[in-house]
Write a protein that holds these residues in place. Structure first.
Motif, PDB file in Angstrom:
ATOM      1  N   GLY A  51       0.828  -1.201   0.000  1.00 22.71           N
ATOM      2  CA  GLY A  51       0.000   0.000   0.000  1.00 22.71           C
ATOM      3  C   GLY A  51       0.857   1.244   0.000  1.00 22.71           C
ATOM      4  O   GLY A  51       1.708   1.419   0.886  1.00 22.71           O
ATOM      5  N   LEU A  52       0.651   2.114  -0.982  1.00 22.87           N
ATOM      6  CA  LEU A  52       1.398   3.360  -1.116  1.00 22.87           C
ATOM      7  C   LEU A  52       0.444   4.522  -0.873  1.00 22.87           C
ATOM      8  O   LEU A  52      -0.472   4.758  -1.685  1.00 22.87           O
ATOM      9  CB  LEU A  52       2.034   3.443  -2.502  1.00 22.87           C
ATOM     10  CG  LEU A  52       3.008   2.298  -2.841  1.00 22.87           C
ATOM     11  CD1 LEU A  52       3.431   2.356  -4.300  1.00 22.87           C
ATOM     12  CD2 LEU A  52       4.224   2.326  -1.928  1.00 22.87           C
ATOM     13  N   TYR A  53       0.639   5.246   0.220  1.00 23.25           N
ATOM     14  CA  TYR A  53      -0.341   6.238   0.672  1.00 23.25           C
ATOM     15  C   TYR A  53       0.330   7.563   1.018  1.00 23.25           C
ATOM     16  O   TYR A  53       1.536   7.613   1.279  1.00 23.25           O
ATOM     17  CB  TYR A  53      -1.119   5.690   1.881  1.00 23.25           C
ATOM     18  CG  TYR A  53      -2.121   4.629   1.477  1.00 23.25           C
ATOM     19  CD1 TYR A  53      -3.480   4.910   1.423  1.00 23.25           C
ATOM     20  CD2 TYR A  53      -1.699   3.353   1.114  1.00 23.25           C
ATOM     21  CE1 TYR A  53      -4.402   3.955   1.035  1.00 23.25           C
ATOM     22  CE2 TYR A  53      -2.609   2.381   0.713  1.00 23.25           C
ATOM     23  CZ  TYR A  53      -3.959   2.686   0.675  1.00 23.25           C
ATOM     24  OH  TYR A  53      -4.864   1.729   0.267  1.00 23.25           O
ATOM     25  N   GLY A  54      -0.469   8.622   1.002  1.00 23.77           N
ATOM     26  CA  GLY A  54       0.023   9.956   1.314  1.00 23.77           C
ATOM     27  C   GLY A  54      -0.354  10.388   2.715  1.00 23.77           C
ATOM     28  O   GLY A  54      -1.522  10.273   3.105  1.00 23.77           O
ATOM     29  N   GLY A  55       0.606  10.899   3.448  1.00 24.59           N
ATOM     30  CA  GLY A  55       0.341  11.360   4.803  1.00 24.59           C
ATOM     31  C   GLY A  55      -0.545  12.582   4.878  1.00 24.59           C
ATOM     32  O   GLY A  55      -1.134  12.872   5.927  1.00 24.59           O
ATOM     33  N   GLN A  56      -0.672  13.322   3.748  1.00 22.67           N
ATOM     34  CA  GLN A  56      -1.515  14.516   3.704  1.00 22.67           C
ATOM     35  C   GLN A  56      -2.782  14.292   2.885  1.00 22.67           C
ATOM     36  O   GLN A  56      -3.370  15.237   2.372  1.00 22.67           O
ATOM     37  CB  GLN A  56      -0.717  15.688   3.124  1.00 22.67           C
ATOM     38  CG  GLN A  56       0.563  16.016   3.885  1.00 22.67           C
ATOM     39  CD  GLN A  56       0.305  16.327   5.339  1.00 22.67           C
ATOM     40  OE1 GLN A  56      -0.587  17.103   5.661  1.00 22.67           O
ATOM     41  NE2 GLN A  56       1.092  15.717   6.232  1.00 22.67           N
ATOM     42  N   ASP A  57      -3.184  13.038   2.751  1.00 19.35           N
ATOM     43  CA  ASP A  57      -4.384  12.693   1.989  1.00 19.35           C
ATOM     44  C   ASP A  57      -5.622  12.960   2.840  1.00 19.35           C
ATOM     45  O   ASP A  57      -5.922  12.217   3.774  1.00 19.35           O
ATOM     46  CB  ASP A  57      -4.324  11.220   1.578  1.00 19.35           C
ATOM     47  CG  ASP A  57      -5.400  10.824   0.590  1.00 19.35           C
ATOM     48  OD1 ASP A  57      -6.480  11.453   0.589  1.00 19.35           O
ATOM     49  OD2 ASP A  57      -5.168   9.887  -0.197  1.00 19.35           O
ATOM     50  N   PRO A  84       0.145  14.340  -0.829  1.00 15.73           N
ATOM     51  CA  PRO A  84      -1.320  14.362  -0.815  1.00 15.73           C
ATOM     52  C   PRO A  84      -1.873  13.139  -1.554  1.00 15.73           C
ATOM     53  O   PRO A  84      -1.117  12.272  -2.004  1.00 15.73           O
ATOM     54  CB  PRO A  84      -1.637  15.633  -1.591  1.00 15.73           C
ATOM     55  CG  PRO A  84      -0.537  15.685  -2.624  1.00 15.73           C
ATOM     56  CD  PRO A  84       0.691  15.157  -1.930  1.00 15.73           C
ATOM     57  N   HIS A  85      -3.166  13.096  -1.673  1.00 17.49           N
ATOM     58  CA  HIS A  85      -3.803  12.093  -2.516  1.00 17.49           C
ATOM     59  C   HIS A  85      -3.314  12.272  -3.962  1.00 17.49           C
ATOM     60  O   HIS A  85      -2.983  13.363  -4.392  1.00 17.49           O
ATOM     61  CB  HIS A  85      -5.321  12.257  -2.453  1.00 17.49           C
ATOM     62  CG  HIS A  85      -6.078  11.176  -3.148  1.00 17.49           C
ATOM     63  ND1 HIS A  85      -6.172   9.899  -2.634  1.00 17.49           N
ATOM     64  CD2 HIS A  85      -6.767  11.173  -4.313  1.00 17.49           C
ATOM     65  CE1 HIS A  85      -6.901   9.152  -3.457  1.00 17.49           C
ATOM     66  NE2 HIS A  85      -7.266   9.897  -4.478  1.00 17.49           N
ATOM     67  N   ALA A  86      -3.271  11.164  -4.708  1.00 15.17           N
ATOM     68  CA  ALA A  86      -2.923  11.200  -6.135  1.00 15.17           C
ATOM     69  C   ALA A  86      -1.534  11.751  -6.396  1.00 15.17           C
ATOM     70  O   ALA A  86      -1.292  12.415  -7.397  1.00 15.17           O
ATOM     71  CB  ALA A  86      -3.978  11.975  -6.934  1.00 15.17           C
ATOM     72  N   PHE A  87      -0.595  11.415  -5.528  1.00 15.35           N
ATOM     73  CA  PHE A  87       0.758  11.958  -5.700  1.00 15.35           C
ATOM     74  C   PHE A  87       1.497  11.346  -6.876  1.00 15.35           C
ATOM     75  O   PHE A  87       2.509  11.871  -7.315  1.00 15.35           O
ATOM     76  CB  PHE A  87       1.572  11.787  -4.412  1.00 15.35           C
ATOM     77  CG  PHE A  87       1.764  10.360  -3.953  1.00 15.35           C
ATOM     78  CD1 PHE A  87       2.747   9.555  -4.511  1.00 15.35           C
ATOM     79  CD2 PHE A  87       0.974   9.828  -2.942  1.00 15.35           C
ATOM     80  CE1 PHE A  87       2.933   8.246  -4.083  1.00 15.35           C
ATOM     81  CE2 PHE A  87       1.149   8.521  -2.508  1.00 15.35           C
ATOM     82  CZ  PHE A  87       2.126   7.736  -3.084  1.00 15.35           C
TER      83      PHE A  87
END
Length: 290
Positions: A217-223, A257-260
């Motif tokens: 899982g690859l996620y953004g901390g500011q999402d 953010p999301h969609a980085f």
């Protein structure tokens, strides 16, 4: 309930049909996020066999974008699952990037029974008119048919992976619990929790114990659409899940953010996107897909 990730990071703009027309699968960019950002990547087709194909699913003819090395046979297969905007140029380019790495990459249009996602310039309308009407069961059947097509067209489906972005990131988790032949998945910022409905009866956190393949899982901390506490809930669920679940991992990019990874959008973050891409390739290879 649909997660607000789909719209919370995107501007709403009005574009007429003459401003934005998609004529074939994999062409043009998502109308809802035009204009396209200056850093957008373009992968050439030199040495590739790339373009639209048609996959039969019962009596439905499902369009898809396929890219693979031109001279390749018995290639490892990776499914590329789109954002809510369908298979436009960004998703096609991601497929070409995989093809340059030796994969048969295929991105199916998973919304067309409900409508053409690429035709919408207004995101809330796209979600209410199309995305909210797409059943998970339909998507999983379509992906099964996509794999059957790949097996009949040069793919080695004993080396099978899946990756997806946003909406497709959630489906990556679901498909990893659905297909026992899958070797690995990579989910880019797909939502993990949600309310059950007739069309979306279970979400990734409820399926963690059933994973057949490990997922990165690859996620953004500011999402803003995917709170980090939902990532923590998924991590906890994975720890008590299947062997594949316990092998799953998360990487959270603190400032992203999301969609980085979406290089055609202002949300693109080069460092996180490049690191995530290398981790994606390494994960597939390490788990028997390459």
């Amino acid at each position: 309930m649909l997660d607000q990730e789909f719209e919370s990071h995107l501007p709403t703009r009005d574009f007429s049909r003459r401003d934005f027309v998609v004529t074939t699968i994999g062409s043009g960019f998502a109308a809802a996020v035009l204009p396209v950002a200056a850093q957008t990547l373009t992968t050439d087709i030199h040495g590739l066999d790339a373009g639209p194909v048609t996959i039969t699913v019962g009596d439905f003819k499902m369009p898809a974008y396929r890219a693979q090395p031109a001279a390749g046979k018995k290639l490892p297969v990776v499914l590329v699952l789109s954002e809510v905007f369908g298979v436009h140029e960004y998703i096609a380019d991601v497929a070409r990037r995989f093809a340059k790495q030796g994969y048969l990459a295929i991105a199916p249009e998973l919304f067309l029974r409900q409508g053409d996602a690429k035709a919408y310039a207004d995101i809330p309308t796209l979600i209410s008119n199309v995305i909210s009407k797409v059943p998970d069961a339909q998507v999983l059947r379509d992906l099964d048919a996509t794999i059957a097509w790949a097996a009949a067209n040069g793919g080695d489906t004993t080396r099978l992976g899946v990756t997806g972005f946003c909406w497709g990131g959630r489906i990556t988790w679901l498909y990893s619990a659905h297909n026992a032949k899958l070797k690995a998945g990579v989910a880019w910022y797909g939502r993990l929790v949600g309310e059950a409905s007739a069309l979306t009866p279970r979400h990734p956190v409820e399926l963690a114990g059933d994973l057949h393949a490990p997922v990165l899982g690859l996620y953004g901390g500011q999402d803003g659409g995917i709170p980090l506490d939902t990532v923590d809930k998924m991590k906890t669920a994975l720890k008590s899940g299947s062997a594949a679940a316990r092998r799953s991992e998360f990487v959270v990019y603190a400032d992203a953010p999301h969609a980085f990874h979406a290089d055609y959008r202002p949300s693109f973050r080069k460092e996180a996107a490049e690191d995530g891409w290398q981790r994606c390739l390494a994960w597939l290879k390490a788990n028997g897909v390459a």
